[in-house]
Design an enzyme around this catalytic site. Structure first.
Site, PDB file in Angstrom:
ATOM      1  N   THR A 122       0.826  -1.211   0.000  1.00 36.13           N
ATOM      2  CA  THR A 122       0.000   0.000   0.000  1.00 36.13           C
ATOM      3  C   THR A 122       0.852   1.250   0.000  1.00 36.13           C
ATOM      4  OG1 THR A 122      -1.794  -1.119   1.091  1.00 36.13           O
ATOM      5  CG2 THR A 122      -1.769   1.240   1.336  1.00 36.13           C
TER       6      THR A 122
ATOM      7  N   TYR B 235      -8.028   1.095  -4.061  1.00 37.45           N
ATOM      8  CA  TYR B 235      -6.715   1.367  -4.651  1.00 37.45           C
ATOM      9  C   TYR B 235      -6.082   0.054  -5.063  1.00 37.45           C
ATOM     10  CZ  TYR B 235      -4.539  -0.505  -0.460  1.00 37.45           C
ATOM     11  OH  TYR B 235      -4.147  -1.340   0.540  1.00 37.45           O
TER      12      TYR B 235
ATOM     13  N   THR C  17       1.645  -4.227   4.317  1.00 39.95           N
ATOM     14  CA  THR C  17       1.526  -4.531   5.752  1.00 39.95           C
ATOM     15  C   THR C  17       0.964  -5.932   6.017  1.00 39.95           C
ATOM     16  OG1 THR C  17      -0.674  -3.518   5.815  1.00 39.95           O
ATOM     17  CG2 THR C  17       1.205  -2.108   6.391  1.00 39.95           C
ATOM     18  N   ASP C  18       0.289  -6.523   5.012  1.00 42.99           N
ATOM     19  CA  ASP C  18      -0.406  -7.803   5.271  1.00 42.99           C
ATOM     20  C   ASP C  18       0.544  -8.902   5.750  1.00 42.99           C
ATOM     21  OD1 ASP C  18      -2.737  -6.593   4.526  1.00 42.99           O
ATOM     22  OD2 ASP C  18      -3.023  -7.723   2.673  1.00 42.99           O
TER      23      ASP C  18
ATOM     24  N   LYS D 242       0.432  -7.619  12.680  1.00 40.34           N
ATOM     25  CA  LYS D 242      -0.640  -6.726  12.194  1.00 40.34           C
ATOM     26  C   LYS D 242      -1.919  -7.082  12.942  1.00 40.34           C
ATOM     27  CE  LYS D 242      -3.000  -5.030   8.083  1.00 40.34           C
ATOM     28  NZ  LYS D 242      -2.982  -4.831   6.633  1.00 40.34           N
TER      29      LYS D 242
ATOM     30  N   GLU E 205      -1.090 -28.892  29.201  1.00 42.65           N
ATOM     31  CA  GLU E 205      -2.395 -29.511  28.938  1.00 42.65           C
ATOM     32  C   GLU E 205      -2.290 -30.651  27.939  1.00 42.65           C
ATOM     33  OE1 GLU E 205      -5.777 -26.664  28.509  1.00 42.65           O
ATOM     34  OE2 GLU E 205      -4.216 -25.162  28.776  1.00 42.65           O
TER      35      GLU E 205
HETATM   36  C1  SIN Z   1      -1.011  -2.901   2.917  1.00 45.19           C
HETATM   37  O1  SIN Z   1       0.089  -2.719   2.456  1.00 45.19           O
HETATM   38  O2  SIN Z   1      -1.409  -2.236   3.901  1.00 45.19           O
HETATM   39  C2  SIN Z   1      -1.986  -3.918   2.405  1.00 45.19           C
HETATM   40  C3  SIN Z   1      -1.626  -4.538   1.110  1.00 45.19           C
HETATM   41  C4  SIN Z   1      -0.322  -5.254   1.157  1.00 45.19           C
HETATM   42  O3  SIN Z   1       0.005  -5.873   2.173  1.00 45.19           O
HETATM   43  O4  SIN Z   1       0.403  -5.219   0.159  1.00 45.19           O
END
Ligand code: SIN
Length: 352
Positions: free
Chosen positions: A38, A51, A117-118, A190, A309
Site C-alpha cells: 500500500t 486502490y 503490511t499484510d 498486524k 495440557e
Molecule cells: C497494505 O500494504 O497495507 C496492504 C496490502 C499489502 O500488504 O500489500
C-alpha cells in the site's frame, strides 16, 4: 499568479535541494529495497478506500519524500512490485540474499525495505533469521495508499530512513518502523485490517519511538541469536502448512494436508494450543508419519507451554512458545532446512 509560480518553484526545486544538501561524506549510505504494498499503492480518489497496491515505482516513492536525503546517501532498488498478499518464498530468498550481498560488499550501511503490511511481519521475521549483519535493516509500509488524503506512507518512510541512519539501530536485528514506533521483527504483528495503528507487539510492546526527528530505544529483544540460517544455496523451503483450530473442528483439513506431503504442520490451536479429540488424533497421526507438528495459538498473545495440557513428547509435537502461527511457520521451514530432529527443533523455538 507570479506568487503561486514562485511558491511552486521553491517547493519543488529549492526545498528538496536544501534537504538533500544536508547529507555529507560521512552520512550513512542507505539502500531502499522496494517490494510494493500500500505504501506504493495508487487509487483514483483521494477520499475513497479503493486502490491497487504496489503500483508506484521506487523512484517516485523517493522523489515524494526529498527530506530523506538529509539523513543519508539514499538510493533505491525495485526487488518486487506486489501486494504483500502475494509475497512468496522465492521473493524472500531473493530479498535476503540481496541484503546479505549488499552488506558483504560494503555497498551500504543500512537498508530500508518498503513492504505491504499484510505479510510484513513474516518477511521481517524471515529476514531476522537469515540476514547476517549487525547493520540496521528496517521494514516500513503504510495503511493508506500514496494517493490518499492524509496518507501515512511518506511520514513512515522518512521515519524508517531516520531509524536506519541512527547509530542506535546497530545490532537490533531486523526491525519494523511504523506509525512513530519501532518494533522487533520477532514480536510485531498486524492487528487491524484498517486502523493506521495496526502494528503491535502484543506481548512486549514497541522497542522504541520516533518523534520530532529523534529515534529513541527503550528495550531490546534477547531473542536475536548470532547464528542465522544459511540460505545461500536454497531456491525453496520445505513445505509447511497451517491449520486453524475452532470449536467442533473436523479433522479433514489435517488429513488433506497429510496427503499433500508437507514436512511440517503448524496448528493454530485454541487457548494454549489446544485441540478437540478428532483433530488431536489426526495431528498425532501426522507426527507418526514424520511430519513435524508444531502447536501454536490463535489467541494473539501469550505462550504455548510444553507438556501442560497436552502430552507433547508422547504425541510427537513441539510448541511455538510465543510465536504466532505465521511466524512459527517461518521458523519451522527454516529449521527443517537443517534438521528434522524434534528435540533440536523444539530448542530452536525456545532460542530464536
Ligand atoms: C497494505 O500494504 O497495507 C496492504 C496490502 C499489502 O500488504 O500489500
Amino acid at each position: 499568479m507570479k506568487k503561486i509560480i514562485l511558491f511552486v518553484m521553491i517547493s519543488v526545486f529549492v526545498l528538496p535541494l536544501q534537504a538533500q544538501s544536508k547529507a555529507t561524506n560521512t552520512s550513512p549510505r542507505i539502500i531502499i529495497l522496494a517490494t510494493g504494498g500500500t505504501i506504493a499503492g495508487s487509487g483514483e480518489s483521494a477520499t475513497k478506500a479503493a486502490y491497487t497496491a504496489g503500483k508506484v515505482p521506487i523512484d517516485d516513492l523517493l522523489n515524494a519524500v526529498p527530506q530523506i536525503h538529509a539523513y543519508g546517501k539514499i538510493s533505491g532498488e525495485q526487488i518486487a512490485q506486489i501486494g504483500s498478499q502475494d509475497m512468496n518464498i522465492v521473493t524472500w530468498l531473493k530479498l535476503s540474499k540481496r541484503i546479505n550481498e549488499i552488506f558483504k560488499n560494503n555497498e551500504a550501511d543500512a537498508i530500508v525495505v518498503t513492504h505491504g503490511t499484510d505479510t510484513q511481519e513474516e518477511t521481517a521475521y524471515f529476514l531476522d533469521l537469515t540476514v547476517v549483519s549487525d547493520k540496521p535493516v528496517v521494514l516500513v509500509g503504510a495503511m493508506r495508499p500514496s494517493t490518499a488524503m492524509s496518507q501515512d506512507g511518506n511520514r513512515n518512510l522518512l521515519d524508517a530512513v531516520m531509524v536506519a541512519a541512527s547509530p542506535k539501530s546497530q545490532g537490533k536485528g531486523v526491525i519494523v518502523a511504523m506509525d512513530e514506533k519501532i518494533y522487533d521483527a520477532r514480536d510485531v504483528t498486524k492487528t487491524s485490517t484498517t486502523n493506521l495503528e495496526t502494528f503491535q507487539s502484543r506481548n512486549f510492546g514497541p522497542i522504541g519511538l520516533i518523534y520530532d526527528g529523534k529515534v529513541n530505544y527503550y528495550y531490546q529483544s534477547v531473542r536475536n541469536p548470532s547464528k542465522k540460517f544459511d540460505i545461500t544455496k536454497l531456491s525453496s523451503l520445505p513445505q509447511v502448512e497451517i491449520v486453524y483450530g475452532y470449536a467442533d473442528a473436523s479433522p479433514n483439513p489435517v488429513y488433506c494436508m497429510i496427503n499433500s506431503g508437507p514436512k511440517g504442520i503448524v496448528y493454530a490451536g485454541m487457548g494454549n494450543g489446544n485441540f478437540g479429540e478428532p483433530v488431536g488424533k489426526a495431528l498425532a497421526e501426522a507426527a507418526k508419519k514424520g511430519i513435524l507438528v508444531c502447536r501454536s495459538g490463535r489467541a494473539g498473545s501469550g505462550r504455548i507451554t510444553l507438556e501442560n495440557e497436552v502430552k507433547d513428547a508422547e504425541l510427537g509435537f513441539v510448541v511455538a512458545d510465543d510465536l504466532n502461527p505465521q511466524k512459527a511457520r517461518v521458523l519451522l521451514m527454516l529449521s527443517l532446512t537443517e534438521t528434522s530432529d524434534r528435540t533440536k527443533i523444539q530448542e530452536n523455538f525456545f532460542e530464536y
